[in-house]
Design an enzyme around this catalytic site. Structure first.
Site, mmCIF file in Angstrom:
data_model
loop_
_atom_site.group_PDB
_atom_site.id
_atom_site.type_symbol
_atom_site.label_atom_id
_atom_site.label_comp_id
_atom_site.label_asym_id
_atom_site.label_seq_id
_atom_site.Cartn_x
_atom_site.Cartn_y
_atom_site.Cartn_z
ATOM 1 N N GLY A 209 67.447 -71.252 -46.808
ATOM 2 C CA GLY A 209 67.651 -72.415 -45.936
ATOM 3 C C GLY A 209 66.424 -73.298 -45.930
ATOM 4 O O GLY A 209 65.544 -73.153 -46.794
ATOM 5 N N ASN A 210 66.362 -74.229 -44.996
ATOM 6 C CA ASN A 210 65.149 -75.031 -44.846
ATOM 7 C C ASN A 210 64.969 -75.403 -43.378
ATOM 8 O O ASN A 210 65.803 -75.082 -42.536
ATOM 9 C CB ASN A 210 65.169 -76.257 -45.763
ATOM 10 C CG ASN A 210 66.328 -77.184 -45.455
ATOM 11 O OD1 ASN A 210 66.416 -77.728 -44.366
ATOM 12 N ND2 ASN A 210 67.246 -77.337 -46.417
#
Ligand code: CTP
Length: 400
Positions: A209-210
């Site tokens: 993810g980020n």
């Protein structure tokens, strides 16, 4: 009658300017609005509820409980009922309570339950208005998306002259009418907005993810919807939610799902703003079972995802607007322009990780808008809601 059928809460607080609220109420009613007055205890010292209920044709609400035993005034119902809430006059103390969620009276609880736009007309002595605490509270309220009707410069009740005089009722009426007529609005337009991160699955319990919070994309969606547009918000996993009922949220998880939903909705849109932090890579293989801890290294093979902005740029028609973001860490302007040209965008919003208070997780952002004609607009560090206003203004300048 320019306000026929509109439901307005008029909040009145304890200021000398409360007498002007009676005139404002008369003007609103004359234009066809249904007005419910909510007044604070201090407000009642300046103007009587009898006058206000005679003008509005409704009992005035002040406390949490009605005049008869067992009647509870529901601030929640009232907050949902209204098309607009107007606090005029708003004292320094009420501004502070609204900015900080001190819900110890009916007016502030109603404000906190209101789903509608809120307009605030401050009134106080010049030194109180200029005090850093008032200015800070006004900034907080603006960051909530509330509209501040700036006080005028003039003679004040104290005998001094300066900024603090509540705006005249006639002018406040025009601001309210303007809002409802949505002058130069985006009514009838439809926009696609992508927001948040994407999660790329590795196995049933892990993903890549980020740090994107989705705040910028959601703020743009709210701003577009607030100006009358219908919005399809294709959102990656975030912990925030959309407020305006003109926003249809389509939840997705991966870049692939975001691609599919964006492609499906773009042809019916007048424009799109690509705000999502889409993963650039995704695992080649998704394991069906949780990969067990081992002693040796785990090399994860990744493949590039499809570029959504690029795909929309390829199919964009002449009547559609396409805007993207560029998150850069070096050669910012040059890279942003390259992205805009390559993806066939009408403009690109540049934010740099080198700017403090910009980008991920925070409530503020500092942007530069670069147009197709290479026109560059530099903006100060602002709340994401205010940045959204600037971006929507740019869209309006291209589409209207
Ligand atoms: N974007 C997209 N789909 C992707 C990657 C990016 O729609 N798979 C969009 C973003 O929403 C943004 C713009 O493209 O509006 C630029 O994103 P950015 O991450 O800055 O650029 P990339 O094209 O991914 O290039 P790089 O990461 O190499 O800088």
């Amino acid at each position: 009658m320019r306000l026929e059928g509109k439901k307005i809460i008029l909040g009145i607080t304890g200021s000398i300017a409360a007498y002007k609220a009676a005139m404002l109420l008369r003007l609103l009613v004359k234009e066809g609005a249904e007005v419910q007055v909510v007044i604070t205890a201090a407000g009642k010292e300046f103007i009587t509820p009898v006058t206000l209920s005679a003008l509005s044709g409704k009992p005035v609400i002040s406390g949490f409980f009605g005049a008869n035993d067992g009647i509870w005034n529901s601030h929640v119902d009232l907050g949902l009922w209204a098309d607009l809430m107007l606090v005029a006059p708003a004292t320094a103390s009420t501004l502070a309570k609204m900015a900080n969620g001190i819900a110890d009276n009916m007016l502030v609880t109603t404000y906190m339950s209101a789903k509608c736009p809120v307009f605030i007309a401050p009134a106080m002595d010049l030194d109180m208005f200029a005090h850093p605490s008032t200015l800070k509270n006004l900034d907080v309220l603006k960051s909530f998306g509330n509209v501040i009707i700036e006080p005028a410069v003039g003679e004040l009740a104290s005998g001094l002259t300066g900024k603090g005089r509540m705006e005249e009722p006639e002018r406040i009426l025009e601001i309210v009418v303007d809002y409802f007529s949505l002058k130069g609005s985006l009514k009838g337009k439809t926009f696609l907005v992508t927001a948040g991160p994407t999660f790329e699955k590795i196995d049933p319990v892990r993903f890549i993810g980020n740090y994107s919070s989705g705040k910028m994309g959601y703020a743009i969606a709210e701003q577009l919807a607030g100006q009358g547009a219908n919005v399809v918000l294709v959102s990656g996993p975030v912990s925030i939610s959309a407020v305006n009922s003109r926003i249809k949220v389509v939840k997705v998880e991966s870049a692939d799902e975001m691609f599919a939903e964006s492609m499906a909705h773009f042809p019916n849109s007048d424009g799109a703003v690509m705000c999502a932090a889409v993963a650039d890579f995704t695992p080649v293989m998704v394991e069906n079972y949780k990969t067990k801890r081992g002693k040796s290294n785990w090399a994860l093979e990744l493949k590039p995802t499809r570029d959504i902005a690029q795909a929309l740029g390829n199919i964009k028609t002449e009547n559609q607007i396409l805007a993207g973001f560029a998150l850069e860490t070096s050669d910012e302007l040059e890279n942003a322009v390259q992205k805009m040209v390559k993806k066939n965008l009408d403009f690109i919003v540049l934010n740099s990780l080198n700017d403090k208070g910009a980008c991920f997780q925070v409530d503020t952002n500092k942007i530069t808008i670069i147009g197709k004609d290479n026109n560059q607009q530099f903006f100060e560090l602002k709340s994401k809601k205010e940045v959204a206003v600037d971006i929507v203004e740019k869209i309006k300048s291209l589409i209207l």
